[in-house]
Design a protein around this motif. Structure first.
Motif, PDB file in Angstrom:
ATOM      1  N   THR A 904     -65.642  -2.553 -80.619  1.00 10.34           N
ATOM      2  CA  THR A 904     -65.066  -1.799 -81.741  1.00 10.34           C
ATOM      3  C   THR A 904     -65.436  -2.404 -83.082  1.00 10.34           C
ATOM      4  N   GLU A 905     -65.807  -3.687 -83.103  1.00  7.79           N
ATOM      5  CA  GLU A 905     -66.166  -4.349 -84.354  1.00  7.79           C
ATOM      6  C   GLU A 905     -67.642  -4.210 -84.703  1.00  7.79           C
ATOM      7  N   MET A 906     -68.444  -3.627 -83.822  1.00 11.25           N
ATOM      8  CA  MET A 906     -69.876  -3.552 -84.071  1.00 11.25           C
ATOM      9  C   MET A 906     -70.172  -2.654 -85.267  1.00 11.25           C
ATOM     10  N   PRO A 907     -71.089  -3.081 -86.158  1.00 13.02           N
ATOM     11  CA  PRO A 907     -71.372  -2.330 -87.398  1.00 13.02           C
ATOM     12  C   PRO A 907     -72.329  -1.162 -87.149  1.00 13.02           C
ATOM     13  N   ILE A 908     -71.820   0.055 -87.261  1.00 11.70           N
ATOM     14  CA  ILE A 908     -72.626   1.260 -87.032  1.00 11.70           C
ATOM     15  C   ILE A 908     -73.043   1.860 -88.384  1.00 11.70           C
ATOM     16  N   ARG A 909     -74.307   2.074 -88.538  1.00  8.92           N
ATOM     17  CA  ARG A 909     -74.845   2.664 -89.782  1.00  8.92           C
ATOM     18  C   ARG A 909     -74.480   4.145 -89.833  1.00  8.92           C
ATOM     19  N   PHE A 910     -73.643   4.516 -90.810  1.00  5.14           N
ATOM     20  CA  PHE A 910     -73.307   5.937 -90.940  1.00  5.14           C
ATOM     21  C   PHE A 910     -74.406   6.630 -91.740  1.00  5.14           C
ATOM     22  N   VAL A 911     -74.631   7.899 -91.409  1.00  6.14           N
ATOM     23  CA  VAL A 911     -75.736   8.659 -92.000  1.00  6.14           C
ATOM     24  C   VAL A 911     -75.214   9.542 -93.122  1.00  6.14           C
TER      25      VAL A 911
END
Length: 982
Positions: A904-911
């Motif tokens: 849940t802490e992983m950084p996901i690049r939002f588009v």
């Protein structure tokens, strides 16, 4: 000498020996002549400086002729000790005269193996030139062994020319320096069933402690637990000291054995102890301080058993070559246990609580000690005179059995010996610090020890062991004659008292702790210690010049001491604090300006959030010299370690740090890698300070600078894209064989199909972008199921009821087959979800849209506010393998115990939908993910090799395109991509 010249010389020796074989085999042709005529020239041909013709200082002499004969008929020391520069022993050679049958005689074989095993050497040799036998000395010698036991190579002189390649490649000095000896050892020694001398010696120490402790408890009811621990420790230490003194020709051989022939055995021993006090002046025999030992009552049988265990044939130890370092290794383990006395005054031996918690005692490898000493003490002595060096004060604030202090003391002994040998010495005989043989005099060794070496430990027994080890090191090279000379000529006892140098107390808790008004029991346990009072002369000079060691990691503290420590260490506390952090911080207060610090510590110092303030403190207040990322170096320990060396001074703008990363090097190769300086990197301290909150070591600093950059970019936590049911772990059936069935079982037992669900059970089935569905189904019921409607399932599961462990199931308190909660059912039955595996070092995810259930090796979650295929592409990318590993490390979590919260802490690049570049890169990822979802089934179905290869080529291209798009989205530079991919 070239290989060809060596071959010619040895051929001539063989020819000469063969011509006169009959005369050489006569008993009057003795060992001395054999050595002079054949053995010395043999090894000289192999390149060894047999007579020190190079004139090296004593410490760097290649071959030591240890030919002293012990008193009392004991066996003599090994005839030759072959060494590398710096004094590290490689192997012993025991010489015999040709009339001895080397191949078949048991005693010579046992003798050389005993020497080699006691010195912890891998191999050693017996030769009379006629025969040449190589023995594996890692195997414990036994008097019942045949001469062939542990023999790994046997030659006669007639084999020397045809086996010359073996002799040259294994034992020539040229090849030894290039590692050939190590290769031979690796291939022929350390086989299964070996036991090292330090491990065997700790078993002996444990055995002796148990015998004495039980007997002293039985016969000395007036002694309390602390007094019994003290008495047992002192008795064992005194016996070992005197037994080593015998084998080193300092004491008459066999005097301990004579004490168990008549009268009261303990009283006989005690008289020897009193005589030793007159001779050695060591605190070990100080009976003004020790008021307990004199009145001890110990059974004769116990004393006799222990004394006999110290002598041939019961003893496998050859104490003349059993080094102080090996003794220290054994004693470190010994100190991990204590004697506990119950209400009936019976003794038992048990591990100390802190040792039990840590999973054992871990002795610092000798090469680590040497490296830290060379890079701290070595730098402090460079370019100085003995007078200047005498002012250097070295301390270990948690000295344990004394390994670091022994290392520092040995370094100073070598330094002084070399200095006097190379720079001349005083002409006045009384001031000469070297003996006629070129060794340091006892007076000089004592002076160095008292001037330079200091230590503290909370464990009084550890303090006594450190003293014992240092005194034994001080006594190395002494003989009964040299001691008698000192006593008569100088009227001076042999050893110094170390009461003012090695002290017992709590290095972290000063005597202002008394102001907190705790009861005496707590004070006694915590043992407050004032450095300024304990070493007042040192602090008059501004403090210590050098702090070295391996302080406790993860030690427990009482509530009272923890409160005190947190108050005193506020400057470095973030959240949780480890004991090693206190020691690092405390060391600053002990060091004088420009003093040197060197310790081995857990590698969390380099990256963990809890160490952020300590890192900042070090960066701001010191000139860092060495940062060494070791990885795993301790036996049976998975916790990685590091070395940090710095000077206590304000960092200069130009300061450059040597950085070494040995994390990927195998444990057995780390020592060699540590000396390959051409592979070391460097980084400026200024550059490190600009990398917020992460590792010092160059490679890892760059690693963490990438994750820091990403976390500060256009990212959101994965939790924002997980639907309301969250990330769930698969179910854990109470007994898998009862609830997981194959299609064949379902058919055979006519299991009701309405209560069977497709299931995935782990990483063998879930792969990146595809699933290998198993022939397996899960028996599934709801809580309100009417069991009358599923009689076959009930019957099937009942056959396993005796194996089912769940208490509630056994007692029938809830539905036997109801495995899931409503929320779990919702997740499993979603039309589209991500299912994944978290391994020790990566995340693997794929789309699952068959409403399949999963067991506890898998994680599942629904997706919201983001395209599922895009998210799957990102999580499966190379970048996320990299990020996942570093996130896990930085969190301080053990990789094998990762929870879904890490995801849940992983950084996901939002588009950004309005950003054309973002949109294009997202579409690129989705397009390639869709291709992969089709390609994997096609590859699985393909029966033509050419078609399979073509599909795999396309598959690799799609994966590569996804990685490239992810790198661009996260705005990584080409250099950063190289770091990720490495």
């Amino acid at each position: 000498m070239t290989k060809e010249q060596a071959h010619n010389n040895i051929s001539e020796l063989v020819e000469r020996f063969n011509e006169q074989l009959v005369s050489y085999k006569k008993s009057e042709y003795n060992e001395t002549l054999t050595r002079r005529d054949f053995i010395d020239p043999f090894f000289k041909a192999l390149g060894w400086d047999m007579d020190n013709s190079n004139g090296y200082a004593e410490a760097y002499r290649e071959v030591i002729h240890e030919d002293k004969v012990k008193i009392g008929g004991a066996t003599k020391a090994p005839d030759y000790s072959f060494r590398l520069s710096g004094g590290k022993r490689l192997f012993f050679v025991e010489a015999k005269k040709p009339s001895v049958f080397v191949k078949d005689e048991i005693l010579p074989a046992y003798q050389i193996r005993r020497y080699g095993w006691s010195a912890k050497l891998p191999i050693s040799i017996i030769t009379d030139f006629e025969e040449f036998a190589v023995y594996d000395c890692t195997k414990k010698p036994n008097t019942a062994d045949k001469a062939s036991t542990a023999r790994v190579k046997y030659l006669t002189f007639k084999d020397y020319t045809k086996e010359f390649d073996f002799l040259w490649d294994t034992f020539s000095k040229e090849k030894v320096l290039k590692g050939s000896f190590d290769k031979f050892v690796a291939g022929n020694a350390h086989k299964k069933g070996t036991t090292t001398v330090d491990k065997e010696f700790i078993q002996s120490l444990d055995h002796w402690r148990t015998l004495i402790a039980i007997d002293i408890c039985k016969h000395n009811k007036n002694l309390d637990e602390d007094e019994i621990n003290f008495a047992v420790q002192q008795t064992i230490d005194r016996l070992i000291f005197l037994r080593i003194a015998e084998d080193r020709s300092v004491e008459p051989y066999g005097q301990l054995k004579e004490s168990v022939l008549h009268g009261n055995y303990y009283n006989n021993l005690f008289r020897l102890f009193q005589n030793a006090d007159d001779k050695y002046n060591s605190g070990l025999f100080d009976f003004k301080k020790d008021q307990i030992s004199k009145h001890l009552v110990v059974d004769d049988k116990i004393i006799k058993t222990i004394v006999n265990d110290l002598y041939y044939p019961q003893s496998p130890y050859e104490f003349s070559v059993l080094s102080v370092e090996i003794l220290g290794s054994a004693y470190e383990q010994f100190l991990g246990k204590q004697i506990k006395v119950d209400q009936s005054h019976r003794a038992k031996i048990e591990e100390k609580p802190e040792v039990r918690k840590a999973g054992g005692v871990y002795y610092t490898p000798q090469y680590i000690v040497d490296y830290i000493v060379q890079n701290t003490v070595g730098k402090l002595t460079a370019g100085k005179t003995p007078k200047e060096v005498s002012k250097i004060k070295i301390v270990d604030p948690a000295c344990g059995s004394g390994s670091f202090l022994i290392g520092a003391y040995q370094y100073l002994l070598n330094w002084h010996k070399n200095y006097y040998s190379n720079n001349g010495k005083p002409t006045a005989k009384k001031d000469n610090p070297l003996t006629p043989e070129g060794n340091l005099t006892t007076t000089e060794k004592k002076r160095i020890l008292l001037n330079n070496i200091y230590g503290v430990d909370i464990d009084i027994n550890a303090v006594e062991v450190t003293k014992l080890s240092l005194l034994l090191k001080c006594m190395e090279g002494e003989t009964s004659a040299s001691i008698a000379h000192q006593l008569s000529f100088f009227n001076e006892r042999v050893l110094p008292t170390l009461e003012n140098n090695i002290k017992s107390g709590n290095s972290l808790v000063d005597t202002d702790f008394y102001d907190m008004q705790f009861d005496f029991g707590q004070e006694k346990k915590i043992k407050p210690f004032s450095w300024q009072k304990g070493f007042s002369e040192v602090f008059k000079q501004g403090g210590f010049d050098c702090v070295i060691g391996n302080p406790p990691w993860g030690a427990d503290f009482s509530e009272e001491s923890l409160s005190y420590l947190r108050e005193k260490n506020r400057e470095i506390i973030v959240r949780m604090i480890d004991s090693f952090m206190y020691f690092v911080y405390k060391s600053y207060t002990l060091l004088k300006p420009h003093g040197s610090f060197g310790m081995i510590l857990p590698d969390v110092l380099f990256y963990q959030t809890d160490n952020a303030k300590l890192r900042e403190y070090i960066l701001t207040n010191s000139n860092i010299e060495v940062l060494l990322n070791l990885g795993n170096v301790f036996e049976n320990v998975t916790r990685p370690s590091c070395i940090i060396i710095f000077s206590n001074s304000q960092p200069t703008k130009s300061n450059t740090i040597i950085t070494v990363d040995l994390t990927s090097i195998k444990k057995e190769n780390k020592q060699t890698a540590l000396h390959e300086k051409e592979k070391f990197e460097s980084v400026s301290q200024k550059e490190l300070k600009e990398i917020p909150n992460y590792l010092f070591v160059t490679t890892n600093a760059k690693h963490f600078s990438i994750i820091n950059k990403i976390k500060n970019g256009k990212v959101r936590n994965l939790s924002e894209f997980v639907d309301e049911d969250g990330i769930q772990r698969g179910v854990s059936p109470d007994l898998k064989e009862a609830f997981l069935v194959s299609s064949e079982q379902a058919k055979q037992f006519k299991l009701e199909k309405s209560h069977l669900r497709n299931v995935l059970t782990g990483g063998k089935q879930v792969k990146r972008f595809h699933i290998n569905y198993p022939d397996l189904q899960l028996i599934y019921t709801k809580r309100d199921t009417d069991f009358k409607t599923i009689p076959n399932i009930c019957s099937f599961i009942n056959q396993f009821k005796s194996k089912i462990t769940c208490k509630e199931v056994k007692e029938g308190k809830h539905s036997l087959y109801a495995l899931h909660r409503a929320r779990e059912e919702r997740i499993f039955t979603k039309s589209e979800k991500l299912v994944g595996v978290i391994t020790e070092d990566e995340i693997i995810v794929t789309i699952e849209n068959n409403k399949t259930f999963a067991t506890d090796g898998l994680y599942l979650f629904g997706v919201k506010n983001i395209d599922t295929k895009y998210l799957m592409g990102v999580l499966n990318s190379k970048l996320f393998v990299f990020l996942y590993r570093l996130t896990t490390m930085e969190s301080g979590r053990a990789l094998a115990q990762v929870k879904p919260t890490v995801l849940t802490e992983m950084p996901i690049r939002f588009v950004d939908e309005k950003n054309k570049s973002d949109k294009s890169l997202q579409e690129e990822i989705i397009k390639n993910v869709e291709s992969l979802l089709k390609l994997y089934p096609e590859i699985s179905d393909s029966r033509l090799q050419t078609k399979t290869e073509q599909l795999e080529s396309r598959l690799e291209h799609c994966i590569s395109r996804i990685d490239e798009a992810v790198y661009k989205l996260y705005e990584l530079t080409p250099d950063e991509i190289k770091i990720v991919e490495s």
